[in-house]
Design a protein around this motif. Structure first.
Motif, PDB file in Angstrom:
ATOM      1  N   ASP A  52       0.834  -1.206   0.000  1.00  0.00           N
ATOM      2  CA  ASP A  52       0.000   0.000   0.000  1.00  0.00           C
ATOM      3  C   ASP A  52       0.869   1.256   0.000  1.00  0.00           C
ATOM      4  OD1 ASP A  52      -2.355  -1.411  -0.059  1.00  0.00           O
ATOM      5  OD2 ASP A  52      -2.736  -1.249   2.099  1.00  0.00           O
ATOM      6  N   GLY A  53       1.963   1.214   0.762  1.00  0.00           N
ATOM      7  CA  GLY A  53       2.881   2.356   0.767  1.00  0.00           C
ATOM      8  C   GLY A  53       3.501   2.588  -0.593  1.00  0.00           C
TER       9      GLY A  53
ATOM     10  N   VAL B  82       2.178   1.747  -3.473  1.00  0.00           N
ATOM     11  CA  VAL B  82       1.125   2.274  -4.348  1.00  0.00           C
ATOM     12  C   VAL B  82       0.900   3.760  -4.084  1.00  0.00           C
ATOM     13  CG1 VAL B  82      -1.345   2.143  -4.879  1.00  0.00           C
ATOM     14  CG2 VAL B  82      -0.004   0.039  -4.653  1.00  0.00           C
ATOM     15  N   LYS B  83       0.912   4.135  -2.822  1.00  0.00           N
ATOM     16  CA  LYS B  83       0.743   5.549  -2.468  1.00  0.00           C
ATOM     17  C   LYS B  83       1.819   6.411  -3.115  1.00  0.00           C
ATOM     18  CE  LYS B  83       0.420   8.729   1.454  1.00  0.00           C
ATOM     19  NZ  LYS B  83       0.492   8.891   2.935  1.00  0.00           N
ATOM     20  N   MET B  84       3.028   5.835  -3.219  1.00  0.00           N
ATOM     21  CA  MET B  84       4.145   6.579  -3.796  1.00  0.00           C
ATOM     22  C   MET B  84       4.289   6.377  -5.307  1.00  0.00           C
ATOM     23  SD  MET B  84       5.528   8.420  -1.421  1.00  0.00           S
ATOM     24  CE  MET B  84       3.818   8.739  -0.963  1.00  0.00           C
ATOM     25  N   GLY B  85       3.292   5.683  -5.921  1.00  0.00           N
ATOM     26  CA  GLY B  85       3.273   5.626  -7.374  1.00  0.00           C
ATOM     27  C   GLY B  85       3.540   4.292  -8.020  1.00  0.00           C
TER      28      GLY B  85
ATOM     29  N   ARG C   9       0.131  -1.681  -8.491  1.00  0.00           N
ATOM     30  CA  ARG C   9      -0.247  -2.574  -7.401  1.00  0.00           C
ATOM     31  C   ARG C   9       0.427  -3.942  -7.513  1.00  0.00           C
ATOM     32  NH1 ARG C   9      -2.250  -2.296  -2.390  1.00  0.00           N
ATOM     33  NH2 ARG C   9      -3.642  -0.637  -3.085  1.00  0.00           N
TER      34      ARG C   9
END
Length: 284
Positions: free
Chosen positions: A193-194, A196-199, A202
């Motif tokens: 998830d981290g 994905v948050k940073m780009g 998935r």
């Protein structure tokens, strides 16, 4: 029984029993035709899984004992008294090794539910037995022999690693290695998830997170180095790892994991006590 293919029976044919059976076959400890399991009549899926392996599946427990050198008790704790009482009341020879993976059922209780001379070992594998990478421990009963210990080690090593421990450690072991995979699954999910948050995409994030955990775990296991030393080796002054570690410390990462093991140990103790009460009532 060195060099001899074991005849192995499972009282209960769930996912763990299926995983262990596959491991035993892959390790050459037995053949599919030397395995038999008993399943509840309603559990058609488990019966089919054993038949698909080439093993025998029945809906009664006594044939499992009759045909086996090693009988693996792999049912829910509440079912153990029912299954073993049936064996105790029968005239079946019990010159077998009974290996129980039922949570919370002590060797003393197992011996009480079986004929007095029964040889008992209690084991705690974890879900990674499904990929032959389990972390297992075992405890021997009063009648278990050195040969039984050797057989147990061979069986459990075929689905991962195993260690013999005092029975008093079974509850914290359950909390650490038994429940531990769930903690690691959350860790992998959170790392992804981290990313994905940073780009990161998935699917890439999950692949990187799972391989990172796998690699780090293998380094701790195989290097013989303390985890803190390995951590220091990848933490450069003023670097990205140092920044990430600082955030984890501020967020109580270590305390959360320690607390999880503590809470799970307390719960395991409660389950063990409830199981003991249930078993004692069944003898009144």
């Amino acid at each position: 029984m060195a060099g001899k293919l074991l005849k192995i029976g499972f009282i209960g044919g769930g996912k763990m029993a299926q995983a262990m059976a596959k491991g035993f076959i892959s390790a050459g400890l037995t053949k599919a035709e030397s395995i038999i399991s008993s399943c509840h009549p309603s559990d058609i899926a488990s019966a089919k899984a054993f038949k698909d392996l080439g093993a025998e599946s029945v809906f009664e427990n006594l044939p499992v004992v009759e045909k086996s050198d090693v009988v693996i008790v792999s049912v829910k704790p509440s079912v153990v008294p029912i299954a073993l009482d049936e064996i105790k009341r029968s005239n079946i020879k019990t010159d077998k090794l009974f290996l129980s993976i039922a949570m919370g059922v002590s060797t003393r209780q197992l011996e009480k539910m079986l004929p007095s001379d029964s040889r008992v070992v209690r084991a705690m594998p974890n879900t990674a037995a499904l990929i032959r990478n389990a972390a297992s421990v075992f405890v021997t009963g009063k009648n278990a022999t050195e040969a039984d210990v050797e057989i147990t080690k061979n069986l459990l090593d075929s689905v991962g690693t195993c260690e013999e421990v005092p029975e008093g450690l079974l509850d914290p072991v359950t909390a650490l290695s038994g429940s531990g995979p769930a903690y690691v699954f959350i860790l992998i999910e959170a790392l992804a998830d981290g990313g994905v948050k940073m780009g990161l995409p998935r699917d890439l994030a999950y692949r990187l997170a799972s391989q990172t955990v796998l690699g780090a775990g293998q380094m701790v296991r195989d290097s013989g180095m303390h985890p803190a030393v390995l951590k220091d080796n990848v933490t450069s002054p003023s670097g990205t790892t140092a920044a990430g570690l600082h955030f984890l410390e501020k967020s109580g990462f270590r305390a959360a994991l320690i607390g999880a093991v503590e809470a799970a140990t307390v719960k395991s103790l409660e389950v063990s006590q409830e199981t003991e009460t249930l078993i004692e009532k069944s003898f009144r």
